[in-house]
Design a protein around this motif. Structure first.
Motif, short mmCIF file in Angstrom:
data_model
loop_
_atom_site.label_atom_id
_atom_site.label_comp_id
_atom_site.label_asym_id
_atom_site.label_seq_id
_atom_site.Cartn_x
_atom_site.Cartn_y
_atom_site.Cartn_z
N PRO A 1 54.94 39.76 32.09
CA PRO A 1 55.62 38.62 32.70
C PRO A 1 56.88 38.24 31.92
CG PRO A 1 53.66 37.91 31.51
CD PRO A 1 53.62 39.40 31.53
N THR A 2 57.91 37.82 32.65
CA THR A 2 59.18 37.45 32.02
C THR A 2 59.38 35.94 31.97
OG1 THR A 2 60.41 37.48 34.11
CG2 THR A 2 60.25 39.57 32.87
N GLY A 3 58.57 35.20 32.73
CA GLY A 3 58.79 33.76 32.81
C GLY A 3 59.86 33.38 33.81
N LEU A 4 60.41 34.37 34.51
CA LEU A 4 61.45 34.12 35.52
C LEU A 4 60.79 34.02 36.89
CD1 LEU A 4 64.10 36.74 34.29
CD2 LEU A 4 63.80 34.37 33.55
N LEU B 1 71.26 42.19 36.07
CA LEU B 1 70.72 43.06 35.03
C LEU B 1 71.87 43.60 34.20
CD1 LEU B 1 68.27 45.18 37.24
CD2 LEU B 1 67.81 42.99 36.10
N VAL B 2 71.84 43.36 32.90
CA VAL B 2 72.87 43.88 32.01
C VAL B 2 72.21 44.88 31.07
CG1 VAL B 2 74.60 43.34 30.26
CG2 VAL B 2 74.22 41.76 32.17
N GLY B 3 72.52 46.16 31.27
CA GLY B 3 71.96 47.21 30.45
C GLY B 3 72.92 47.64 29.36
N SER B 4 72.41 47.94 28.19
CA SER B 4 73.24 48.32 27.06
C SER B 4 72.57 49.46 26.28
CB SER B 4 73.45 47.12 26.13
OG SER B 4 74.18 47.48 24.98
N LEU C 1 67.86 45.64 27.89
CA LEU C 1 68.13 45.11 29.22
C LEU C 1 67.96 43.60 29.20
CD1 LEU C 1 68.68 45.86 32.24
CD2 LEU C 1 66.20 45.76 32.56
N THR C 2 68.98 42.90 29.68
CA THR C 2 68.91 41.45 29.83
C THR C 2 68.82 41.11 31.32
OG1 THR C 2 70.13 40.99 27.80
CG2 THR C 2 70.07 39.24 29.44
N ILE C 3 67.79 40.37 31.69
CA ILE C 3 67.51 40.03 33.08
C ILE C 3 67.80 38.54 33.27
CG2 ILE C 3 65.74 39.99 34.88
CD1 ILE C 3 64.18 41.93 32.81
N THR C 4 68.66 38.20 34.22
CA THR C 4 68.98 36.80 34.50
C THR C 4 68.71 36.50 35.96
OG1 THR C 4 70.71 36.78 32.80
CG2 THR C 4 70.77 35.03 34.43
#
Length: 263
Positions: free
Chosen positions: A148-151, A178-181, A190-193
């Motif tokens: 779970p991400t809490g989103l 999604l910002v992948g680096s 990966l940052t998920i917003t």
């Protein structure tokens, strides 16, 4: 032609190549707004179908934006039904940003995995990263299970319980970014917003299901009895680092060559 003019023309040519070539910082998705739809075949241009019967077009007041949205539908009795996919890079993306809008049309079973957003290393079915809505929460797959991400995704409720969402109901839109680096390296993250009526929240993970660059993005219906989803306004943009570095290097080379020619 004089030497300064030669180098001036070379500089212009390099800028044009970088600006219009495969490293240009533009959207890599074709028909991301799903407006190019063939009603005869029931398909969206530029998107590849697997289990095409679970994808249709939402129109009019049922669409998230414009004339059409992709309507991803579950099928009873199946745990993994179909996929809508597109190739975004032949060589693979290391750094990228994916954005899209989606709507949850109903949620009837909170225990099952439903609609997923996946990034793939190739055209196969094994993803590098996958997000799935379980109940109303985005979950992230690490290879060892779902986390779970809490989103929380906001759902469009079927208030009159008639199974229809084009009869005056207001669609609730969720915006996913999604910002992948560092994909393909040990620094992959990966940052998920998620932005919706529950406000904007983010979640960052470095625990991927695989280590590889990204060539494809897809949407997968994973379970029956878990509802339908609309998807629209999909974009995939490479991060500017690679192109900026290349352009800077080429410009530096031109400057050095010109200085030598003037000595």
């Amino acid at each position: 032609m004089s030497t300064p003019k030669i180098f001036g023309n070379l500089l212009v040519a390099i800028c044009c190549i970088v600006a219009t070539g495969p490293l240009a910082l533009g959207d890599l998705i074709t028909n991301g707004n799903f407006e190019l739809y063939d009603s005869g075949t029931g398909t969206f241009d530029s998107w590849y179908y697997e289990g095409a019967s679970v994808v249709s077009a939402a129109t009019g007041s049922t669409a998230l934006a414009g004339t059409y949205s992709a309507w991803l539908q579950h099928q009873s009795g199946q745990t993994q039904t179909g996929r809508l996919r597109q190739t975004v890079s032949d060589n693979g993306l290391v750094d990228f940003t994916v954005e899209l809008d989606f709507a949850v049309l109903e949620t009837t079973d909170t225990s099952l995995k439903s609609f997923s957003v996946c990034v793939y290393p190739d055209s196969g079915t094994s993803s590098i990263d996958a997000l799935a809505i379980i109940g109303d929460e985005l979950n992230y797959y690490s290879g060892g299970g779902w986390h779970p991400t809490g989103l929380l995704a906001s759902a469009t409720s079927d208030e009159d319980d008639n199974g229809s969402f084009g009869d005056g109901k207001t669609l609730v839109t969720n915006h996913l970014k999604l910002v992948g680096s560092g994909y393909g390296t040990s620094e992959q993250s990966l940052t998920i917003t998620l932005t919706n009526s529950n406000k904007t929240k983010s979640y960052t993970t470095t625990d991927s299901a695989g280590v590889a660059t990204v060539t494809n993005i897809g949407f997968l219906m994973r379970s029956s009895g878990s509802g339908d989803f609309l998807v629209d306004n999909v974009t995939v943009v490479p991060e500017p680092s690679t192109s900026v570095l290349l352009l800077g290097g080429l410009l530096g080379l031109v400057v050095c060559m010109r200085r030598r020619a003037l000595v």
